[in-house]
Design an enzyme around this catalytic site. Sequence first.
Site, PDB file in Angstrom:
ATOM      1  N   ASP A 487     -37.387  41.891  54.601  1.00  0.00           N
ATOM      2  CA  ASP A 487     -37.858  40.500  54.518  1.00  0.00           C
ATOM      3  C   ASP A 487     -39.326  40.359  54.876  1.00  0.00           C
ATOM      4  O   ASP A 487     -39.932  39.322  54.629  1.00  0.00           O
ATOM      5  CB  ASP A 487     -37.076  39.634  55.514  1.00  0.00           C
TER       6      ASP A 487
HETATM    7  C1  GLC Z   1     -38.095  37.577  60.492  1.00  0.00           C
HETATM    8  C2  GLC Z   1     -37.514  38.823  61.125  1.00  0.00           C
HETATM    9  C3  GLC Z   1     -36.799  39.680  60.127  1.00  0.00           C
HETATM   10  C4  GLC Z   1     -35.850  38.840  59.329  1.00  0.00           C
HETATM   11  C5  GLC Z   1     -36.586  37.645  58.719  1.00  0.00           C
HETATM   12  C6  GLC Z   1     -35.682  36.733  57.935  1.00  0.00           C
HETATM   13  O1  GLC Z   1     -39.125  37.926  59.628  1.00  0.00           O
HETATM   14  O2  GLC Z   1     -38.514  39.585  61.707  1.00  0.00           O
HETATM   15  O3  GLC Z   1     -36.123  40.707  60.788  1.00  0.00           O
HETATM   16  O4  GLC Z   1     -35.300  39.633  58.333  1.00  0.00           O
HETATM   17  O5  GLC Z   1     -37.171  36.890  59.713  1.00  0.00           O
HETATM   18  O6  GLC Z   1     -34.677  36.186  58.726  1.00  0.00           O
HETATM   19  C1  GLC Z   2     -32.858  41.165  59.192  1.00  0.00           C
HETATM   20  C2  GLC Z   2     -32.364  40.295  58.067  1.00  0.00           C
HETATM   21  C3  GLC Z   2     -32.034  41.119  56.843  1.00  0.00           C
HETATM   22  C4  GLC Z   2     -33.182  41.997  56.483  1.00  0.00           C
HETATM   23  C5  GLC Z   2     -33.657  42.821  57.662  1.00  0.00           C
HETATM   24  C6  GLC Z   2     -34.932  43.588  57.362  1.00  0.00           C
HETATM   25  O1  GLC Z   2     -31.819  41.983  59.631  1.00  0.00           O
HETATM   26  O2  GLC Z   2     -31.216  39.593  58.458  1.00  0.00           O
HETATM   27  O3  GLC Z   2     -31.753  40.271  55.762  1.00  0.00           O
HETATM   28  O4  GLC Z   2     -32.769  42.824  55.442  1.00  0.00           O
HETATM   29  O5  GLC Z   2     -33.923  41.973  58.744  1.00  0.00           O
HETATM   30  O6  GLC Z   2     -36.012  42.751  57.156  1.00  0.00           O
END
Ligand code: GLC
Ligand code: GLC
Length: 724
Positions: A487
Amino acid sequence: MRYGYFDDVNREYVITQPDTPLPWINYLGMEQYFGLISNTAGGYSFYQDARLRRITRYRYNNVPQDMGGRYIYLRDNSNGVFWSPTWMPTRHAIEDYHCRHGLGYTVIGSTYQGIRGEVRYFVPSGQNLEVWDLTVENTSAKPRELSAFSCVEFCLWDAQDDSTNFQRNLNIGEVEVVDSVIFHKTEYRERRNHFAYFACSEPLAGFETQREAFLGPYRGWENPQSVETDRSSNSLRVGGSPVGVHHLRFSLAPGEKKRVIFLLGYHENPMDAKFSPPGSQTINKDTVTPIITKYLKPEVIDEAFKDLKKAWVDLLKVLQVDSPDEHVNRMVNIWNAYQCMVTFNLSRSASYFESGVGRGMGFRDSNQDLLGFVQMVPDRARQRILDLAATQLENGGAYHQYQPLTKRGNDAVGSSFNDDPTWLVLSVAAYLKETADWEILKEQVPYENKPGTETVLLEHLERCIQYTLNNLGPHGLPLIGRADWNDCLNLNTFSDQPGESFQTTTNQDGKVAESVVIAALFTMAARELAQIMAHLQRVDDYERIKKLADEMAATTLRQGWDGDWFLRAYDHFGSPVGSSSCAEGKIFIEPQGLCPMAGIGVEEGQAKTALAAVEQHLATEHGIRLLEPTYSRYYLNLGEISTYPPGYKENGSVFCHTNPWVMIAEVILGHGDRAMDYYLRINPSKREVISDLHHCEPYVYAQMITSLELCGDHPVDPRYPTGL
Ligand code: GLC
Ligand code: GLC
């Protein structure tokens, strides 16, 4: 150093010291009613949705961190000394402290000045209530005069509003008290047909329903005035901050025990039968009274607890292994399955690191999580698949998140996380392999929950595949959109304004940046869909889709190979990300695991080379890092990944989620020993001996692990949490 031990026979983790490095939590509830509970009884409860139906209040960012929860106070009336058997909130020097976190229940107890107090917390199957089963025992040689107080602070339903909209919410609290039941009925007079209740099996010496009346001005949970003085005001004031406090007085002869049951519950009435008598503003209690009466009986509670234990035995027995390694057995047979079920229920929306108000359930996350629980609850997995597919967009894309209460896509976050659709194919394939329920493919499912748009589920899967094909970039690889699995790799965001969301801000048209991760996921998904077609004897579709998979695999080898490992992406300028030619972030973990899993480069040899590079550049004794070298500054073209200090989160921590991909890839290549070695590095049970360093629960996979070593020039304070 440890803070407790595994009791494998009872399937419990037993914590023997209350001041764990972080609150070590557990979850109550499996269906609609849920609670988070820490090892010192902190936490909160909600019905279905942690934001929209929050039952009790909890303050994230509190000091001390875990203050507020399901507290009991005991008071010695001969000298006025009071304490909590769960240690918090009074933090007395209790003896024999123990917290047994079991599957769906938690037992916390201790002894203080000859009085043993223990509370068992759980949610009976099929019920929208939690039980606090308190036992108080006089272990001293003299008779004792005691008081006990229970305490919850109610949330005014919408947890977001509750913590921000004081103009309104200081003026709407409403309660009713009948005998030993405190009803929380805020907003019941208007559009809500639900209320909460806090019941007690004993007659009361008094009660409180106003926080300030209970605590007294300028006091906290550690020294409530009512407890200190053993006096309750029986307050019924409207507004303010509603609480539920039962006040009991009793005596115990030496050796005598007393059992008291409290129920905290949620209940809905039919809209046209909310009040009794009709026309009044009094809650109609006819529908809830039988439930309360029933569950206040100790024999019913004991039976319900047995049922809960049995339900877990049944769930877990579907997959049990007997390996020579106790850490494997413990995690696979108990805790990993348990964590997967909790993740299924809550989909990462509520924990001590997700406030329950910030997000709904992730489309990608929920599809992936399904792989971990489909064997335990296939029927519920089926429903989850249909719910998820119903939020898919007509163009095959997906809402990134949806709200569990409404099952609607979350407009605030929107779509265009271009990996999302591939995960639906993977979850359906996993479901079919487990259940052989081919009928699911014929289910009529709408798009975006819009009536009239229904197609069969199989068509949803076709559209998932087509979505990627409609969104290919200059190298023939899938466009990344807002992000893929990671993300925080935001290649189209280009944000230079503080406060902008990295996930939803788009300053580039998104037509150039491509993802090798989505290429691998697409290849995997297309191979699965081809197999499904083969099973359905749709030979042409099988050939067509298999060809798509083969072509994407070939494109990946051609355009996504860096020489010694797989590239991660191409950015908005068409420059490689995760390449030896990059100054930082030369190698990323995700494609090195996912490409071999998709069969890319397995025959041709690249997979082997990539995995050797993982071992050389990314593997540490604490797990495999996400990338190397970490980004030391903010890169406009990379987004959130470069906002984290080096070694944290997506910027090069051990992001545990990705590690199994490498393990699976190693297994595919026949390197079982290396896979096992990697597995044990992040296995929570194996890491239990370093709990003081690891900080997190030894029965839970942490999201990420960081350390001094990983943070390079940016050392972390060694007392600071490593696992999160
Ligand atoms: C924040 C977190 C990440 C997550 C994203 C979406 O960027 O650092 O881990 O996947 O939010 O929820
Ligand atoms: C968090 C989010 C997931 C994402 C991951 C890496 O675990 O929930 O959707 O893939 O971060 O960013």
